[in-house]
Structure formats: C-alpha cells, structure tokens
Enzyme design. Structure first.
Site, PDB file in Angstrom:
ATOM      1  N   LYS A 173       0.953  -1.161   0.640  1.00 44.40           N
ATOM      2  CA  LYS A 173      -0.319   0.120  -0.520  1.00 44.40           C
ATOM      3  C   LYS A 173       1.354   1.155   0.197  1.00 44.40           C
ATOM      4  CE  LYS A 173      -2.632   3.085   2.358  1.00 44.40           C
ATOM      5  NZ  LYS A 173      -1.559   3.977   1.109  1.00 44.40           N
ATOM      6  N   GLY A 226       6.217   5.665   8.171  1.00 45.97           N
ATOM      7  CA  GLY A 226       5.767   6.555   8.226  1.00 45.97           C
ATOM      8  C   GLY A 226       5.608   7.209   9.637  1.00 45.97           C
ATOM      9  N   SER A 227       4.981   8.522   9.749  1.00 46.74           N
ATOM     10  CA  SER A 227       4.560   8.846  10.444  1.00 46.74           C
ATOM     11  C   SER A 227       4.481   8.814  11.995  1.00 46.74           C
ATOM     12  CB  SER A 227       3.697  10.469  10.897  1.00 46.74           C
ATOM     13  OG  SER A 227       2.199   9.648  10.908  1.00 46.74           O
ATOM     14  N   VAL A 230       0.355   7.782  12.823  1.00 48.49           N
ATOM     15  CA  VAL A 230       0.178   7.180  12.517  1.00 48.49           C
ATOM     16  C   VAL A 230       0.696   5.116  13.109  1.00 48.49           C
ATOM     17  CG1 VAL A 230      -0.586   5.179   9.999  1.00 48.49           C
ATOM     18  CG2 VAL A 230      -1.215   7.527  10.846  1.00 48.49           C
ATOM     19  N   GLY A 231       2.188   5.116  12.932  1.00 50.90           N
ATOM     20  CA  GLY A 231       2.952   3.944  13.402  1.00 50.90           C
ATOM     21  C   GLY A 231       2.113   3.191  14.516  1.00 50.90           C
ATOM     22  N   GLU A 248       9.074   1.702  10.747  1.00 51.84           N
ATOM     23  CA  GLU A 248      10.193   3.224  10.690  1.00 51.84           C
ATOM     24  C   GLU A 248       9.766   4.732  11.195  1.00 51.84           C
ATOM     25  OE1 GLU A 248      13.400   3.233  11.381  1.00 51.84           O
ATOM     26  OE2 GLU A 248      13.531   1.073  11.508  1.00 51.84           O
ATOM     27  N   CYS A 282      13.346  11.435   7.061  1.00 54.54           N
ATOM     28  CA  CYS A 282      13.123  11.147   8.126  1.00 54.54           C
ATOM     29  C   CYS A 282      14.453  10.991   9.047  1.00 54.54           C
ATOM     30  CB  CYS A 282      12.662   9.972   7.537  1.00 54.54           C
ATOM     31  SG  CYS A 282      13.726   9.080   6.891  1.00 54.54           S
ATOM     32  N   GLN A 329       1.471  20.237   3.836  1.00 52.25           N
ATOM     33  CA  GLN A 329       2.688  20.376   4.223  1.00 52.25           C
ATOM     34  C   GLN A 329       2.976  21.549   4.565  1.00 52.25           C
ATOM     35  OE1 GLN A 329       4.512  17.461   5.178  1.00 52.25           O
ATOM     36  NE2 GLN A 329       5.651  19.198   6.520  1.00 52.25           N
ATOM     37  N   GLU A 381       8.586  16.952  15.252  1.00 48.27           N
ATOM     38  CA  GLU A 381       9.103  16.900  13.633  1.00 48.27           C
ATOM     39  C   GLU A 381       8.352  17.635  12.414  1.00 48.27           C
ATOM     40  OE1 GLU A 381       8.121  13.353  11.514  1.00 48.27           O
ATOM     41  OE2 GLU A 381      10.539  13.212  10.788  1.00 48.27           O
TER      42      GLU A 381
END
Ligand code: NAD
Length: 479
Positions: A173, A226-227, A230-231, A248, A282, A329, A381
């Site tokens: 995905k 991802g962020s 969400v992780g 990650e 990242c 962003q 971040e």
C-alpha cells in the site's frame, strides 16, 4: 486526459469507481495520473490472493526468486531516468535525486536477488547423544508493506525485494501523495515473472486500507514506514491480529558542529542535511547544535550558502531544492516558522513563500538562531525545510542536547577531533551516526533504522532484513 492506474490484485488490473489525482507539486496544473481509490474489499481480496499464492511461492527455488528479482532490478536500472523523472514530477525532489533513488531501487532488487540464494541455516551439536539440531529460516507468510510518500521508490523496494527474496507474498500500500512511481515499480516486479498474487498493490485512503491490512488475521507481518502519529496504531492492530510488526517513523535529528570543525564541511553538511529534498527526509537534520567558538562564523556562512540555493521546479536543470509535497505540508511548515518566532527564536533566513514560473508549493528554507532545546521547533518533527541552531558551550553540552529527544533515528557531528568523533559514535542514542557527513544519505547494503520512538522491531535493509522477513525453525533429528 491523464493516464489511469488501477490496483494490481491477483495478477489483474482492478479499477475502482473513485480515483485520486496525483498532482505535480512543482506545477499544480499538471496531473500525473488518476489512481484507483480502493476500499477494504480490495485489501481483503489482495490478502486472500497473497495467501493463496504463498503455498507455491514459499516453495519456489532460490534460483527462481533470484531470477525474478534480478530481472526486475535490471529493468529498473535500465529505466532509471524515466522512473526518476516520474518520481520527481509527482514528489518534487530534484531530478538528480529522483534518478538516484530509482538507481537505488534497482540496486536493492539486485542485492536481494543475491540474498535469495544465500539463505543459510545452522547445524548445532545437541546436548543429547545421537541427536542433531538444525536451525533453518522459512518465509513468514503474507507481508503487508505500508509506505510513505517521501521515498516512493526506495522504501517500497527495500520492503518488497527482501519479502519476495525470502519467499513471502506481499500486499503493498503506497502513499496517496506519490503513487505513480511505486505503481510502476510493482508493475515491473510483476512482469519480471511473479506468479499472480505474489505481489499485490492496493491504493486508497491510508485510514481505510492501512487498518484493513494491519488488523487482518490473514496477514503475518506488517512493515510500516511513516509518521509517529500513525505507526503506533498500526503496531497495536498488528499485535492484536497476531502479526509481527516493524515500524520506521520520524526523527528530530541533531547535527553537532564543534569549534574544531572545518567550516566549509560544516556548512555543506548542515545545508544538505537540513534543507535538501525540502527537509522531507526522516533523517533530515532539524537541530543544529553549535558550540560557541564557531557559532557566529557558522551562522554567517550558512546564511550565505542559503541565499545561493536554487529553489525551483524539480525537473528544471540546476534546481537544488524543489517544492514541498503539498499544500498541507506547506501550511504546516509556515505554521512552524510562526511558532518559532512566537517562541522567541530569531528567524535569520527564509521561511516565506516563493513564486516561480508555475504555481507550486515553493518556500524558502528557514533558519532560526537563538533557539532553545525545549522549544516546539526543536522537539516536534516538522518534515520541511526548517532548521534551528542551538548554541552550546562545549561538546559535553552538545551531546546532552543531541540525546535529549524521544526520537533516535540519525545523528551527526562535524569535527576534526578523533576523540570527540569516537565518543559521539559510542554515546549517541540513535540508530545511525554520521561523522563529517549529512545525517541523511545512506548505503543500501547495510542495516537501517532508529532507536527510541523512531523505530520498533528489527532493522531494515542489508543482510539484517532476513530477521524480519524469515521465521526460524529449530529441528531435532535422531538419524
Ligand atoms: P503517514 O504516517 O501519514 O503515512 C504513511 C503510510 O501510512 C501511508 O501509506 C498512509 O496512507 C498510511 N496510513 C495513513 N493512515 C493510516 C492508518 N490509520 N493505518 C495504517 N496506515 C495508514 O506518513 P507520510 O506523511 O506518508 O510520511 C512522512 C512520515 O514518514 C514522516 O514522519 C517521516 O519521518 C516518516 N518516514 C520515516 C522513515 C524511516 O525510515 N524512519 C522514512 C521515511 C519517512
């Protein structure tokens, strides 16, 4: 009319009723393509297809897997200019970086082709007489790979290639913001000779497809990049469903500049690490921790270099920094510029919108001085071209500030002192340590990953990838 890209499920092209446009951030009137907007049904079909294909693919010979991955790697490398251009057009990184990333994806497929034929085991003497013990590695099963938009070729490659090399089937995905290059990568891998169902691609909203994959009891492993937002939810769902999981996530990466640093090296490392690829890495350096003896010279030289940066359309020759990826962003970056000023940091360069020949998401990289470690601009971040300088007394204070973060992805130091470089390598609380090099920029054949809240689970890439993509079996034999 723009090209439409369907989902790839069970070796078939599966369109959807709704589609998502992929917009060029350098020129928002340019639509790269229309991409299928699948739902949880599509995710379910892809998982079922991967599960069915696993029986045979898990028993394929290492040579068959080598051949497919090697062929895919060859095609990616042969098409690196075209793939790189597509990537830069949809994501906004300069063309040289796009082509470099495509070449990296090809190299990763080649590397894991080799790994497919190198899978070994161990024979260990038993503590019991007449018994032999063997430890072997087997594929895990169905792997769900969820990826971000900032490295839309390299990250999918470093998840899909090892998964396939070790005999797993994949449901992939990609992120909604940059689906064209990952779609092309999946198409190449498919045509390189994968049986139907071994690699499926499902596009659609992350909040729908992501949970459908992460919470499925028919998925055996979830690899997510991802962020931090969400992780952890992905991990919680995966653990509940009984899957192994690897995350990650973000960073707030420090770069220390010591008094004894070579100034041109320090400036080039800082500007590259903080602002190249619009800070959307990242591993970007967002905290520049500078000792007082070099501070003023470093600020002046960095600002001078920033004034010479060429910020323009990603596809234009000579562009050093492209636009940021989208309006959201861009708004976030500008909000952090305002937050930094409110917090009392001094904006010494950039931070505003830029106009170019075409309408795009352009901003001037921002540099703050007089910032303090506890400020939000130094704790959260941002994921944009915004960096701040924290002035410190000496190396000891610099190290303490560098480590005082919940993140631990990458950390760098610019120094000519072997003593400080060696001490920093040992004492930095991060997964990656760079000496006289930008915090971003990695080799593809060695492990990659962070510590603390930046990562969870085994490392990605290189030979270490097998820790996640294989499961160990211990067999006892009395011959
Ligand atoms: P994101 O977390 O918004 O999305 C990542 C992926 O997760 C996308 O495919 C998205 O569609 C999907 N997703 C969204 N909601 C989901 C949900 N509820 N369940 C499951 N999946 C869901 O991140 P992004 O904006 O695409 O990427 C930027 C982030 O990625 C930054 O934080 C950056 O630091 C991080 N990143 C980390 C690394 C690393 O290796 N450490 C590398 C690149 C990017």
């Amino acid at each position: 009319m723009s090209t439409t890209y369907p989902n790839l499920i069970d070796g078939q092209r599966v369109d959807s009723r709704e589609r998502t446009p992929d917009i060029n951030p350098s020129n928002v009137t340019d639509v790269v393509g229309e991409f299928a907007r699948g739902g949880s049904d599509d995710a379910g079909k892809a998982i079922a297809s991967a599960r069915a294909a696993f029986k045979k693919w898990s028993r394929s010979t290492p040579q068959e897997r080598f051949d497919v991955l090697d062929r895919a790697g060859t095609e990616i490398l042969a098409r690196k200019e075209e793939l790189g251009r597509l990537l830069s057009r949809e994501q906004g990184k300069p063309l040289a970086d796009g082509i470099g990333e495509a070449a990296r994806a090809g190299a990763i497929f080649k590397f894991f082709a080799g790994e497919a034929v190198r899978v070994g085991g161990e024979k260990i003497a038993s503590v019991r007489p007449g018994v032999e013990v063997e430890v072997t590695r087997e594929p895990v099963g169905v792997v769900a790979a969820i990826t971000p938009w900032n490295f839309p070729l390299a990250i999918p490659a470093w998840k899909i290639a090892p998964a396939l090399a070790f005999g797993n089937c994949v449901v992939f995905k990609p992120a909604e913001l940059a689906p064209a290059s990952p779609w092309t990568l999946a198409d190449i891998a498919q045509r390189a000779g994968l049986p139907p169902g071994v690699l499926n691609l499902v596009m659609g909203p992350g909040s729908v497809i992501g949970p459908a994959l992460a919470s499925s009891p028919d998925v055996d492993a979830v690899t997510f990049t991802g962020s931090q937002d969400v992780g952890p939810g992905v991990a919680a769902a995966a653990v509940k469903a009984g899957s192994r999981v690897q995350l990650e996530m973000g960073g707030k990466n420090p770069l220390i500049v010591l008094d004894d640093a070579d100034l041109p090296t320090a400036v080039s490392v800082a500007v590259n690490g903080a602002f190249f690829q619009a800070g959307q890495r990242c591993t970007a350096s967002s905290r520049l921790i500078v000792t007082e003896g070099i501070h003023d010279r470093f600020v002046d030289a960095t600002v001078a270099r920033m004034k010479s940066l060429v910020i323009d359309d990603a596809l234009k020759p000579g562009t050093e920094i492209g636009p940021v990826v989208d309006q959201k962003q861009l708004d976030k970056n500008l909000e952090y510029v305002a937050i930094g000023q409110k917090e009392g940091a001094k904006l010494v360069e950039g931070g505003g919108l830029l106009e170019r020949d075409t309408r795009g998401y352009y901003m001037a990289p921002a540099l703050f001085t007089e910032s303090a470690a506890g400020m939000r601009i130094n704790s959260e971040e941002i994921f944009g071209p915004v960096a701040s300088i924290i002035r410190v007394r000496d190396y000891d204070e610099a190290l303490a500030v560098a480590n005082a973060t919940p993140f631990g992805l990458s950390a760098g130091i610019v120094t000519t002192s072997l003593k400080h470089a060696s001490h920093f390598k040992r004492n930095s609380e991060s997964g990656l340590v760079m000496v006289n090099l930008p915090t971003a920029g990695l080799d593809y054949h060695v492990p990659f990953g962070g510590r603390k809240k930046s990562s969870y689970g085994p490392r990605e890439q290189g030979t270490y990838a097998k820790e996640f993509y294989t499961i160990v079996k211990t067999a006892y034999i009395a011959p």
